[in-house]
Design a protein around this motif. Structure first.
Motif, PDB file in Angstrom:
ATOM      1  N   ASP A  27      22.253  67.293  78.894  1.00  0.00           N
ATOM      2  CA  ASP A  27      21.597  66.470  77.870  1.00  0.00           C
ATOM      3  C   ASP A  27      20.163  66.156  78.281  1.00  0.00           C
ATOM      4  O   ASP A  27      19.659  66.657  79.293  1.00  0.00           O
ATOM      5  N   ALA A  28      19.498  65.336  77.486  1.00  0.00           N
ATOM      6  CA  ALA A  28      18.082  65.056  77.732  1.00  0.00           C
ATOM      7  C   ALA A  28      17.854  64.397  79.086  1.00  0.00           C
ATOM      8  O   ALA A  28      16.769  64.494  79.667  1.00  0.00           O
ATOM      9  N   SER A  29      18.920  63.734  79.605  1.00  0.00           N
ATOM     10  CA  SER A  29      18.833  63.110  80.924  1.00  0.00           C
ATOM     11  C   SER A  29      19.303  64.041  82.034  1.00  0.00           C
ATOM     12  O   SER A  29      19.396  63.622  83.196  1.00  0.00           O
ATOM     13  N   GLY A  30      19.642  65.261  81.676  1.00  0.00           N
ATOM     14  CA  GLY A  30      20.110  66.213  82.680  1.00  0.00           C
ATOM     15  C   GLY A  30      21.558  66.007  83.077  1.00  0.00           C
ATOM     16  O   GLY A  30      21.958  66.394  84.181  1.00  0.00           O
ATOM     17  N   LEU A  31      22.340  65.428  82.175  1.00  0.00           N
ATOM     18  CA  LEU A  31      23.732  65.080  82.502  1.00  0.00           C
ATOM     19  C   LEU A  31      24.712  65.712  81.517  1.00  0.00           C
ATOM     20  O   LEU A  31      24.351  66.033  80.384  1.00  0.00           O
ATOM     21  N   VAL A  32      25.947  65.868  81.975  1.00  0.00           N
ATOM     22  CA  VAL A  32      27.070  66.174  81.071  1.00  0.00           C
ATOM     23  C   VAL A  32      28.223  65.249  81.434  1.00  0.00           C
ATOM     24  O   VAL A  32      28.398  64.897  82.604  1.00  0.00           O
ATOM     25  N   PRO A  33      29.028  64.875  80.427  1.00  0.00           N
ATOM     26  CA  PRO A  33      30.254  64.142  80.749  1.00  0.00           C
ATOM     27  C   PRO A  33      31.272  65.077  81.387  1.00  0.00           C
ATOM     28  O   PRO A  33      31.361  66.254  81.010  1.00  0.00           O
ATOM     29  N   ALA A  34      32.000  64.546  82.339  1.00  0.00           N
ATOM     30  CA  ALA A  34      33.052  65.307  83.016  1.00  0.00           C
ATOM     31  C   ALA A  34      34.351  64.522  82.930  1.00  0.00           C
ATOM     32  O   ALA A  34      34.398  63.338  83.293  1.00  0.00           O
ATOM     33  N   ILE A  35      35.383  65.189  82.447  1.00  0.00           N
ATOM     34  CA  ILE A  35      36.710  64.590  82.338  1.00  0.00           C
ATOM     35  C   ILE A  35      37.506  65.006  83.564  1.00  0.00           C
ATOM     36  O   ILE A  35      37.551  66.191  83.892  1.00  0.00           O
ATOM     37  N   ALA A  36      38.145  64.039  84.218  1.00  0.00           N
ATOM     38  CA  ALA A  36      39.069  64.375  85.300  1.00  0.00           C
ATOM     39  C   ALA A  36      40.490  64.195  84.789  1.00  0.00           C
ATOM     40  O   ALA A  36      40.856  63.116  84.314  1.00  0.00           O
ATOM     41  N   GLN A  37      41.258  65.281  84.880  1.00  0.00           N
ATOM     42  CA  GLN A  37      42.636  65.273  84.415  1.00  0.00           C
ATOM     43  C   GLN A  37      43.549  65.515  85.615  1.00  0.00           C
ATOM     44  O   GLN A  37      43.299  66.424  86.421  1.00  0.00           O
ATOM     45  N   ASP A  38      44.598  64.744  85.714  1.00  0.00           N
ATOM     46  CA  ASP A  38      45.549  64.904  86.805  1.00  0.00           C
ATOM     47  C   ASP A  38      46.289  66.235  86.640  1.00  0.00           C
ATOM     48  O   ASP A  38      46.933  66.473  85.610  1.00  0.00           O
ATOM     49  N   ALA A  39      46.187  67.080  87.656  1.00  0.00           N
ATOM     50  CA  ALA A  39      46.760  68.422  87.540  1.00  0.00           C
ATOM     51  C   ALA A  39      48.280  68.372  87.464  1.00  0.00           C
ATOM     52  O   ALA A  39      48.901  69.238  86.842  1.00  0.00           O
ATOM     53  N   ALA A  40      48.869  67.364  88.071  1.00  0.00           N
ATOM     54  CA  ALA A  40      50.327  67.297  88.095  1.00  0.00           C
ATOM     55  C   ALA A  40      50.893  66.680  86.827  1.00  0.00           C
ATOM     56  O   ALA A  40      51.773  67.243  86.190  1.00  0.00           O
ATOM     57  N   SER A  41      50.384  65.530  86.462  1.00  0.00           N
ATOM     58  CA  SER A  41      50.964  64.784  85.336  1.00  0.00           C
ATOM     59  C   SER A  41      50.319  65.117  84.001  1.00  0.00           C
ATOM     60  O   SER A  41      50.884  64.836  82.947  1.00  0.00           O
ATOM     61  N   GLY A  42      49.111  65.666  84.031  1.00  0.00           N
ATOM     62  CA  GLY A  42      48.378  65.907  82.801  1.00  0.00           C
ATOM     63  C   GLY A  42      47.652  64.679  82.280  1.00  0.00           C
ATOM     64  O   GLY A  42      46.918  64.780  81.290  1.00  0.00           O
ATOM     65  N   ARG A  43      47.825  63.530  82.929  1.00  0.00           N
ATOM     66  CA  ARG A  43      47.111  62.331  82.473  1.00  0.00           C
ATOM     67  C   ARG A  43      45.604  62.536  82.556  1.00  0.00           C
ATOM     68  O   ARG A  43      45.097  63.066  83.553  1.00  0.00           O
ATOM     69  N   VAL A  44      44.904  62.099  81.523  1.00  0.00           N
ATOM     70  CA  VAL A  44      43.451  62.034  81.610  1.00  0.00           C
ATOM     71  C   VAL A  44      43.124  60.793  82.429  1.00  0.00           C
ATOM     72  O   VAL A  44      43.508  59.672  82.066  1.00  0.00           O
ATOM     73  N   LEU A  45      42.442  61.006  83.540  1.00  0.00           N
ATOM     74  CA  LEU A  45      42.251  59.921  84.497  1.00  0.00           C
ATOM     75  C   LEU A  45      40.979  59.126  84.246  1.00  0.00           C
ATOM     76  O   LEU A  45      40.982  57.900  84.333  1.00  0.00           O
ATOM     77  N   MET A  46      39.893  59.817  83.965  1.00  0.00           N
ATOM     78  CA  MET A  46      38.603  59.151  83.840  1.00  0.00           C
ATOM     79  C   MET A  46      37.590  60.115  83.241  1.00  0.00           C
ATOM     80  O   MET A  46      37.812  61.315  83.186  1.00  0.00           O
ATOM     81  N   VAL A  47      36.497  59.537  82.799  1.00  0.00           N
ATOM     82  CA  VAL A  47      35.340  60.319  82.386  1.00  0.00           C
ATOM     83  C   VAL A  47      34.125  59.756  83.114  1.00  0.00           C
ATOM     84  O   VAL A  47      33.932  58.539  83.136  1.00  0.00           O
ATOM     85  N   ALA A  48      33.362  60.627  83.732  1.00  0.00           N
ATOM     86  CA  ALA A  48      32.126  60.199  84.384  1.00  0.00           C
ATOM     87  C   ALA A  48      31.060  61.244  84.078  1.00  0.00           C
ATOM     88  O   ALA A  48      31.290  62.160  83.289  1.00  0.00           O
ATOM     89  N   TRP A  49      29.906  61.071  84.670  1.00  0.00           N
ATOM     90  CA  TRP A  49      28.790  61.976  84.374  1.00  0.00           C
ATOM     91  C   TRP A  49      28.465  62.830  85.577  1.00  0.00           C
ATOM     92  O   TRP A  49      28.658  62.420  86.723  1.00  0.00           O
ATOM     93  N   MET A  50      27.981  64.017  85.306  1.00  0.00           N
ATOM     94  CA  MET A  50      27.509  64.905  86.365  1.00  0.00           C
ATOM     95  C   MET A  50      26.104  65.373  86.032  1.00  0.00           C
ATOM     96  O   MET A  50      25.807  65.661  84.865  1.00  0.00           O
ATOM     97  N   ASN A  51      25.271  65.471  87.072  1.00  0.00           N
ATOM     98  CA  ASN A  51      24.038  66.231  86.924  1.00  0.00           C
ATOM     99  C   ASN A  51      24.256  67.598  87.580  1.00  0.00           C
ATOM    100  O   ASN A  51      25.370  67.903  88.057  1.00  0.00           O
TER     101      ASN A  51
END
Lengths: 143, 143
Positions: A27-51
């Motif tokens: 994006d304009a700030s040089g970031l993308v959202p990243a979703i972390a999903q638990d590989a075992a349970s499939g639960r969506v754990l969190m969303v944070a940003w990455m550059n």
């Protein structure tokens, strides 16, 4: 690697060919959202940003690294809490602007509240209700 | 409902008490990202954006409604493709700025490319590789 432009990167490249990083629609700030999903349970754990640097380091080390917008620096998940994330799979969506990680979550706690997932509030009859248990007192996590 | 401010909403409220909508941390554009996760398989299907009206309508109708940034209007998922999403669960993350939907995906296809999920590209040896099959030709979806 010969042929790569030099001196144009804010951070040294962590892999020899960074064209896959160029395919991410930062994006304009040089970031993308990243979703972390638990590989075992499939639960969506969190969303944070990455550059770019965070994603490159994540791919190279297979440990989740985000960009903390509030602190303005790389956030190696678990560096304070111990709740690191081993990255098993990295995916990009069809328009290239969201990253999805499949992770093994240390301690089975991703959220700073001591819960497995940050998505612990469910909409029920017009209210957000915290429906997931606190697995560990945050005061014991962040000592 | 008595006590609610009048004339301050761009859209008529769809529920009698909208305080749960006020608890969402809308960004500067009045949007939040919304993740759609397949309720049966756990696959993360897509990420799109919602404004206040989209989330209100989603909650009221239990059909996923997003805000199309490119078209600048509400996007009732499936209105063209037929691939609507029945919403079983709506969650909000701990800092209130990401929504997570558990959905039943009509046709088992969420992506405009005809794949189950928009996250069909996996990072393999420094390249994004499309690893999921096209289930239906997009030209047959968008006729």
């Amino acid at each position: 690697m010969p042929g790569l432009p030099s001196g144009t990167e804010a951070s040294p490249p962590l892999t020899s060919d960074n064209s896959w990083l160029d395919q991410v629609r930062w994006d304009a700030s040089g970031l993308v959202p990243a979703i972390a999903q638990d590989a075992a349970s499939g639960r969506v754990l969190m969303v944070a940003w990455m550059n770019r640097e965070a994603l490159a380091e994540t791919a190279a080390t297979r440990r989740a690294v985000y960009w903390s917008r509030s602190r303005g620096k790389l956030w190696r998940k678990g560096e304070e809490s111990g709740h690191s994330q081993q990255v098993l799979d990295i995916r990009l969506d069809c328009d290239g602007d969201v990253v999805l990680l499949a992770v093994e979550q240390a301690g089975h706690i991703a959220c700073h509240t001591g819960r497995q997932s940050c998505f612990f509030s469910r909409l029920e009859a017009g209210r957000w209700v915290a429906v997931d248990p606190v697995l560990k007192d945050p005061e014991l996590i962040y000592r």
